[in-house]
Design a protein around this motif. Structure first.
Motif, PDB file in Angstrom:
ATOM      1  N   ASN A  58       0.818  -1.214   0.000  1.00  0.00           N
ATOM      2  CA  ASN A  58       0.000   0.000   0.000  1.00  0.00           C
ATOM      3  C   ASN A  58       0.853   1.266   0.000  1.00  0.00           C
ATOM      4  O   ASN A  58       0.418   2.323  -0.479  1.00  0.00           O
ATOM      5  CB  ASN A  58      -0.937   0.008   1.201  1.00  0.00           C
ATOM      6  N   ALA A  59       2.067   1.147   0.540  1.00  0.00           N
ATOM      7  CA  ALA A  59       2.988   2.285   0.547  1.00  0.00           C
ATOM      8  C   ALA A  59       3.813   2.360  -0.737  1.00  0.00           C
ATOM      9  O   ALA A  59       4.656   3.251  -0.885  1.00  0.00           O
ATOM     10  CB  ALA A  59       3.919   2.200   1.750  1.00  0.00           C
ATOM     11  N   GLY A  60       3.586   1.430  -1.658  1.00  0.00           N
ATOM     12  CA  GLY A  60       4.283   1.454  -2.932  1.00  0.00           C
ATOM     13  C   GLY A  60       5.690   0.911  -2.902  1.00  0.00           C
ATOM     14  O   GLY A  60       6.457   1.099  -3.858  1.00  0.00           O
ATOM     15  N   LEU A  61       6.050   0.194  -1.832  1.00  0.00           N
ATOM     16  CA  LEU A  61       7.431  -0.261  -1.665  1.00  0.00           C
ATOM     17  C   LEU A  61       7.698  -1.627  -2.277  1.00  0.00           C
ATOM     18  O   LEU A  61       8.859  -1.995  -2.476  1.00  0.00           O
ATOM     19  CB  LEU A  61       7.799  -0.289  -0.175  1.00  0.00           C
ATOM     20  N   VAL A  62       6.651  -2.401  -2.544  1.00  0.00           N
ATOM     21  CA  VAL A  62       6.831  -3.720  -3.140  1.00  0.00           C
ATOM     22  C   VAL A  62       5.896  -3.882  -4.324  1.00  0.00           C
ATOM     23  O   VAL A  62       4.879  -3.200  -4.445  1.00  0.00           O
ATOM     24  CB  VAL A  62       6.600  -4.863  -2.115  1.00  0.00           C
ATOM     25  N   ARG A  63       6.266  -4.795  -5.210  1.00  0.00           N
ATOM     26  CA  ARG A  63       5.463  -5.166  -6.365  1.00  0.00           C
ATOM     27  C   ARG A  63       5.147  -6.653  -6.277  1.00  0.00           C
ATOM     28  O   ARG A  63       5.847  -7.411  -5.596  1.00  0.00           O
ATOM     29  CB  ARG A  63       6.209  -4.863  -7.663  1.00  0.00           C
ATOM     30  N   THR A  64       4.139  -7.078  -7.004  1.00  0.00           N
ATOM     31  CA  THR A  64       3.742  -8.483  -6.970  1.00  0.00           C
ATOM     32  C   THR A  64       3.661  -9.058  -8.376  1.00  0.00           C
ATOM     33  O   THR A  64       3.504  -8.338  -9.362  1.00  0.00           O
ATOM     34  CB  THR A  64       2.368  -8.657  -6.286  1.00  0.00           C
ATOM     35  N   ARG A  65       3.788 -10.380  -8.427  1.00  0.00           N
ATOM     36  CA  ARG A  65       3.617 -11.131  -9.663  1.00  0.00           C
ATOM     37  C   ARG A  65       2.886 -12.416  -9.329  1.00  0.00           C
ATOM     38  O   ARG A  65       3.276 -13.136  -8.405  1.00  0.00           O
ATOM     39  CB  ARG A  65       4.973 -11.449 -10.296  1.00  0.00           C
ATOM     40  N   ARG A  66       1.829 -12.704 -10.073  1.00  0.00           N
ATOM     41  CA  ARG A  66       1.063 -13.924  -9.829  1.00  0.00           C
ATOM     42  C   ARG A  66       1.516 -15.024 -10.779  1.00  0.00           C
ATOM     43  O   ARG A  66       1.698 -14.813 -11.972  1.00  0.00           O
ATOM     44  CB  ARG A  66      -0.429 -13.671 -10.009  1.00  0.00           C
ATOM     45  N   ASP A  67       1.703 -16.208 -10.218  1.00  0.00           N
ATOM     46  CA  ASP A  67       2.022 -17.402 -11.004  1.00  0.00           C
ATOM     47  C   ASP A  67       1.062 -18.489 -10.551  1.00  0.00           C
ATOM     48  O   ASP A  67       1.292 -19.161  -9.541  1.00  0.00           O
ATOM     49  CB  ASP A  67       3.471 -17.813 -10.783  1.00  0.00           C
ATOM     50  N   GLY A  68      -0.031 -18.674 -11.288  1.00  0.00           N
ATOM     51  CA  GLY A  68      -1.079 -19.590 -10.864  1.00  0.00           C
ATOM     52  C   GLY A  68      -1.752 -19.059  -9.608  1.00  0.00           C
ATOM     53  O   GLY A  68      -2.224 -17.922  -9.573  1.00  0.00           O
ATOM     54  N   VAL A  69      -1.754 -19.860  -8.560  1.00  0.00           N
ATOM     55  CA  VAL A  69      -2.368 -19.430  -7.309  1.00  0.00           C
ATOM     56  C   VAL A  69      -1.360 -18.766  -6.371  1.00  0.00           C
ATOM     57  O   VAL A  69      -1.742 -18.260  -5.316  1.00  0.00           O
ATOM     58  CB  VAL A  69      -3.026 -20.635  -6.585  1.00  0.00           C
ATOM     59  N   ARG A  70      -0.100 -18.759  -6.750  1.00  0.00           N
ATOM     60  CA  ARG A  70       0.937 -18.220  -5.883  1.00  0.00           C
ATOM     61  C   ARG A  70       1.296 -16.796  -6.293  1.00  0.00           C
ATOM     62  O   ARG A  70       1.407 -16.492  -7.479  1.00  0.00           O
ATOM     63  CB  ARG A  70       2.178 -19.118  -5.931  1.00  0.00           C
ATOM     64  N   ILE A  71       1.483 -15.939  -5.316  1.00  0.00           N
ATOM     65  CA  ILE A  71       1.877 -14.552  -5.554  1.00  0.00           C
ATOM     66  C   ILE A  71       3.299 -14.351  -5.053  1.00  0.00           C
ATOM     67  O   ILE A  71       3.633 -14.748  -3.942  1.00  0.00           O
ATOM     68  CB  ILE A  71       0.920 -13.570  -4.853  1.00  0.00           C
ATOM     69  N   TYR A  72       4.123 -13.743  -5.894  1.00  0.00           N
ATOM     70  CA  TYR A  72       5.510 -13.460  -5.539  1.00  0.00           C
ATOM     71  C   TYR A  72       5.688 -11.958  -5.323  1.00  0.00           C
ATOM     72  O   TYR A  72       5.123 -11.139  -6.057  1.00  0.00           O
ATOM     73  CB  TYR A  72       6.451 -13.944  -6.638  1.00  0.00           C
ATOM     74  N   TYR A  73       6.497 -11.625  -4.324  1.00  0.00           N
ATOM     75  CA  TYR A  73       6.734 -10.233  -3.955  1.00  0.00           C
ATOM     76  C   TYR A  73       8.188  -9.869  -4.218  1.00  0.00           C
ATOM     77  O   TYR A  73       9.093 -10.679  -4.029  1.00  0.00           O
ATOM     78  CB  TYR A  73       6.424 -10.010  -2.475  1.00  0.00           C
ATOM     79  N   ARG A  74       8.415  -8.608  -4.633  1.00  0.00           N
ATOM     80  CA  ARG A  74       9.762  -8.103  -4.866  1.00  0.00           C
ATOM     81  C   ARG A  74       9.783  -6.617  -4.500  1.00  0.00           C
ATOM     82  O   ARG A  74       8.725  -5.974  -4.397  1.00  0.00           O
ATOM     83  CB  ARG A  74      10.176  -8.280  -6.325  1.00  0.00           C
ATOM     84  N   LEU A  75      10.965  -6.071  -4.311  1.00  0.00           N
ATOM     85  CA  LEU A  75      11.084  -4.646  -4.048  1.00  0.00           C
ATOM     86  C   LEU A  75      10.644  -3.852  -5.278  1.00  0.00           C
ATOM     87  O   LEU A  75      10.863  -4.264  -6.416  1.00  0.00           O
ATOM     88  CB  LEU A  75      12.522  -4.273  -3.708  1.00  0.00           C
ATOM     89  N   ALA A  76      10.062  -2.689  -5.029  1.00  0.00           N
ATOM     90  CA  ALA A  76       9.625  -1.844  -6.135  1.00  0.00           C
ATOM     91  C   ALA A  76      10.812  -1.291  -6.916  1.00  0.00           C
ATOM     92  O   ALA A  76      10.671  -0.953  -8.101  1.00  0.00           O
ATOM     93  CB  ALA A  76       8.765  -0.697  -5.614  1.00  0.00           C
ATOM     94  N   GLY A  77      11.975  -1.195  -6.283  1.00  0.00           N
ATOM     95  CA  GLY A  77      13.163  -0.695  -6.959  1.00  0.00           C
ATOM     96  C   GLY A  77      14.332  -0.658  -6.008  1.00  0.00           C
ATOM     97  O   GLY A  77      14.174  -0.829  -4.794  1.00  0.00           O
ATOM     98  N   PRO A  78      15.534  -0.422  -6.524  1.00  0.00           N
ATOM     99  CA  PRO A  78      16.714  -0.376  -5.659  1.00  0.00           C
ATOM    100  C   PRO A  78      16.651   0.748  -4.627  1.00  0.00           C
ATOM    101  O   PRO A  78      17.332   0.689  -3.599  1.00  0.00           O
ATOM    102  CB  PRO A  78      17.868  -0.177  -6.639  1.00  0.00           C
ATOM    103  N   GLU A  79      15.821   1.764  -4.911  1.00  0.00           N
ATOM    104  CA  GLU A  79      15.689   2.863  -3.955  1.00  0.00           C
ATOM    105  C   GLU A  79      15.135   2.390  -2.621  1.00  0.00           C
ATOM    106  O   GLU A  79      15.441   2.978  -1.570  1.00  0.00           O
ATOM    107  CB  GLU A  79      14.792   3.961  -4.527  1.00  0.00           C
TER     108      GLU A  79
END
Length: 214
Positions: A58-79
């Protein structure tokens, strides 16, 4: 004064103002992570991890990617990694007690007996050992580093050279995997040193161009 602007920035501070969420950010600085994976590594409950991730998203710090039923999280950027490292540096300067070399630790712990490498320049010509989990290594690692996850190190000790200095690194400055690995190797007579920084700091500052393995 623009209170809306102050409040908008304060959302970021509120989102990262939690030790558990900082730990999750450090994990996501290594590679994409699922909720289950982060819960297992951090030893938090799945529901707790999900709640923390929602705040970060919600703070915009992470992004998500869905693969089937599983959701993967990553940093929004090196910042985002840079923000964590900046906070850590400020804390080390103005709240130094937990960061001091003589801070309270159990006698004989890895912090007490393992010499540290403080800058990447000190690691030149050494054997670089990455003791993170294999998928974290594959997502990005120090160029030329060899991967031996910490839980495999004891059984793979013959892969570590004894005629060179060995520099061990892990997720970041707070991660103890490198210190534990270096201590284990030093007990076997290997000249092992631990980095007091790692992938989190390298992603933040760009001081090391990480190599991903396809």
């Amino acid at each position: 004064m623009n209170q809306d602007a102050y409040g908008h920035v304060a959302r970021i501070g509120k989102a990262i103002g939690n030790g558990n969420r900082l730990e999750l950010l450090e994990l996501m600085a290594q590679a994409e992570q699922s909720v289950d994976d982060m819960a297992r590594v951090s030893r938090m409950g799945v529901t707790t991890v999900s709640s923390h991730l929602q705040v970060l998203k919600n703070a915009g710090l992470v992004r998500t990617r869905r693969d089937g039923v599983r959701i993967y999280y990553r940093l929004a950027g090196p910042e985002v990694a840079g923000l964590f490292v900046s906070m850590k540096d400020v804390a080390a300067r103005f709240l130094p007690a937990p960061f001091a070399a003589d801070s309270s630790t159990e006698a004989g712990s890895s912090r007490d007996v393992v010499p540290l490498i403080h800058t990447i320049d000190e690691a030149r010509d050494a054997f670089m050992l990455d003791v993170r989990r294999a998928h974290e290594y594959l997502a990005g690692h120090y160029p030329g580093a060899v991967s031996i996850p910490l839980d495999e190190l004891a059984s793979r000790m013959d892969e570590v050279p004894r005629d060179r200095r060995v520099i061990v690194y892990c997720r970041g400055g707070f991660c103890l995997l490198a210190r534990d690995a270096a201590r284990l190797m030093r007990d076997k007579g290997i000249d092992a040193w631990a980095m007091d920084e790692g992938v989190l700091e390298w992603r933040a500052g760009g001081s090391v161009e990480l190599t991903a393995t396809a």
